[in-house]
Design a protein around this motif. Sequence first.
Motif, PDB file in Angstrom:
ATOM      1  N   VAL A  57      13.270  -5.425   2.076  1.00 55.15           N
ATOM      2  CA  VAL A  57      12.303  -5.928   0.859  1.00 55.15           C
ATOM      3  C   VAL A  57      11.026  -5.704   1.876  1.00 55.15           C
ATOM      4  CG1 VAL A  57      11.233  -7.496  -0.513  1.00 55.15           C
ATOM      5  CG2 VAL A  57      13.467  -7.585  -0.210  1.00 55.15           C
ATOM      6  N   GLY A  58      10.728  -6.062   2.923  1.00 54.60           N
ATOM      7  CA  GLY A  58       9.656  -5.739   3.660  1.00 54.60           C
ATOM      8  C   GLY A  58       9.195  -4.214   3.844  1.00 54.60           C
ATOM      9  N   ARG A  59      10.138  -3.273   4.013  1.00 53.40           N
ATOM     10  CA  ARG A  59       9.938  -2.017   3.986  1.00 53.40           C
ATOM     11  C   ARG A  59       9.232  -1.541   2.743  1.00 53.40           C
ATOM     12  NH1 ARG A  59      15.630  -0.975   6.748  1.00 53.40           N
ATOM     13  NH2 ARG A  59      15.372  -1.848   8.924  1.00 53.40           N
ATOM     14  N   VAL A  60       9.689  -1.852   1.541  1.00 51.84           N
ATOM     15  CA  VAL A  60       9.228  -1.568   0.464  1.00 51.84           C
ATOM     16  C   VAL A  60       7.610  -2.055   0.347  1.00 51.84           C
ATOM     17  CG1 VAL A  60       9.386  -1.643  -2.051  1.00 51.84           C
ATOM     18  CG2 VAL A  60      11.515  -1.538  -0.640  1.00 51.84           C
ATOM     19  N   ALA A  61       7.436  -3.423   0.822  1.00 53.74           N
ATOM     20  CA  ALA A  61       6.255  -3.985   0.606  1.00 53.74           C
ATOM     21  C   ALA A  61       5.247  -3.025   1.787  1.00 53.74           C
ATOM     22  CB  ALA A  61       6.060  -5.378   1.205  1.00 53.74           C
ATOM     23  N   GLY A  62       5.677  -2.802   2.795  1.00 58.43           N
ATOM     24  CA  GLY A  62       4.899  -1.941   3.644  1.00 58.43           C
ATOM     25  C   GLY A  62       4.658  -0.536   2.978  1.00 58.43           C
ATOM     26  N   PHE A  63       5.563   0.096   2.190  1.00 59.12           N
ATOM     27  CA  PHE A  63       5.258   1.383   1.429  1.00 59.12           C
ATOM     28  C   PHE A  63       4.173   1.333   0.622  1.00 59.12           C
ATOM     29  CE2 PHE A  63       6.371   3.711  -2.264  1.00 59.12           C
ATOM     30  CZ  PHE A  63       6.107   4.873  -2.079  1.00 59.12           C
ATOM     31  N   LEU A  64       4.158   0.151  -0.383  1.00 62.01           N
ATOM     32  CA  LEU A  64       3.319  -0.035  -1.399  1.00 62.01           C
ATOM     33  C   LEU A  64       1.772  -0.459  -0.970  1.00 62.01           C
ATOM     34  CD1 LEU A  64       5.588  -2.033  -4.081  1.00 62.01           C
ATOM     35  CD2 LEU A  64       4.662   0.236  -4.187  1.00 62.01           C
ATOM     36  N   ALA A  65       1.973  -1.094   0.546  1.00 62.30           N
ATOM     37  CA  ALA A  65       0.561  -1.342   1.073  1.00 62.30           C
ATOM     38  C   ALA A  65      -0.067  -0.369   1.699  1.00 62.30           C
ATOM     39  CB  ALA A  65       0.968  -2.268   2.015  1.00 62.30           C
ATOM     40  N   SER A  66       0.717   0.780   1.827  1.00 64.03           N
ATOM     41  CA  SER A  66       0.249   2.048   2.622  1.00 64.03           C
ATOM     42  C   SER A  66      -0.270   3.041   1.713  1.00 64.03           C
ATOM     43  CB  SER A  66       1.491   2.610   3.336  1.00 64.03           C
ATOM     44  OG  SER A  66       2.352   3.401   2.654  1.00 64.03           O
TER      45      SER A  66
END
Length: 306
Positions: free
Chosen positions: A270-279
């Motif tokens: 889930v964290g990786r998806v959040a990193g993608f959306l933050a970027s």
Amino acid sequence: MSARDGTNGTGANGQVEMDSDHFSPYRPDGKLYGFVCVVTGATHPVGMAITLELAACDVASSEDYTSLAAEINKAHPNTKVIGYPYKFANEEDTLTLIDDVLNAWGRLDVWVASSGLLGPPSLEETSPDDLQKCFEANSMAPFFALKYAPPAMAKTTSKGNYPNAAPKGQKYGSIVVVSSVASTYGGCWGPCFTMSSHAALGVVRAGVATLKGTGVRINCISPGQIDVGVDLQGFDMRGLSSQLPPASLQSEKAQREHIGLERAGLPQEVGRVAGFLASGFSSYITGANLVVDGGASVMNPLTVPI
């Protein structure tokens, strides 16, 4: 709260320059850098994983937020992680936090609302107070982020005097709401969880139009079965201290049968998806609901509920 810095440029027609030195917060090695981020619910396993992802760290997770922040700050001195206890569903506390962020760093780039509560598993056990608590945690906190974070994200600033600082010459930002597959399906837990998760997705969908012209995007992550390290033994069935249903509520056999990837997910996924959306990699994505459930709701939508 993760403080780093970065910016993006614009061309003659006002379009974002995708190749600007500071546009994407990912370096060639795939690590996030450059932004000032707020992550609520960072003491939950999912929120902790998101903090680690935004901090671009490979550090063992810890139940103690103070220890987690100390580990990240020591391992990556150019990243500053600051614990900030506040009532995430309180308007005054939210405004105070935003003011403190701007006073300290001069900018705000990412807001991840990852706080959440399950609520009781049945209607009979659900009181109006339970419902209120779930709406505060699951949808009121994202609402305050939508209402108050964008003006702060619109602030531009010259280069700061802290590590990794760079100027922010254009207003932009990303709001990420972590909800659940209960945002679109019923019966994943109890009525509080379903209703408030639907409302969280409603905040995201309402936000697209209200954010027009601000340079701020808003998206939702809807996890399915995530192994957050909680099992049924000693589990508080009222669910008031947990964010997501324990993965152990579905047996390994049931997971193999009902989930396309045949297993529960991990907080890091889930964290990786959040990193993608933050970027900047997700620069043309807003109003989306990214379902992170291993394909369960697509393959067997009627068996997703526990």
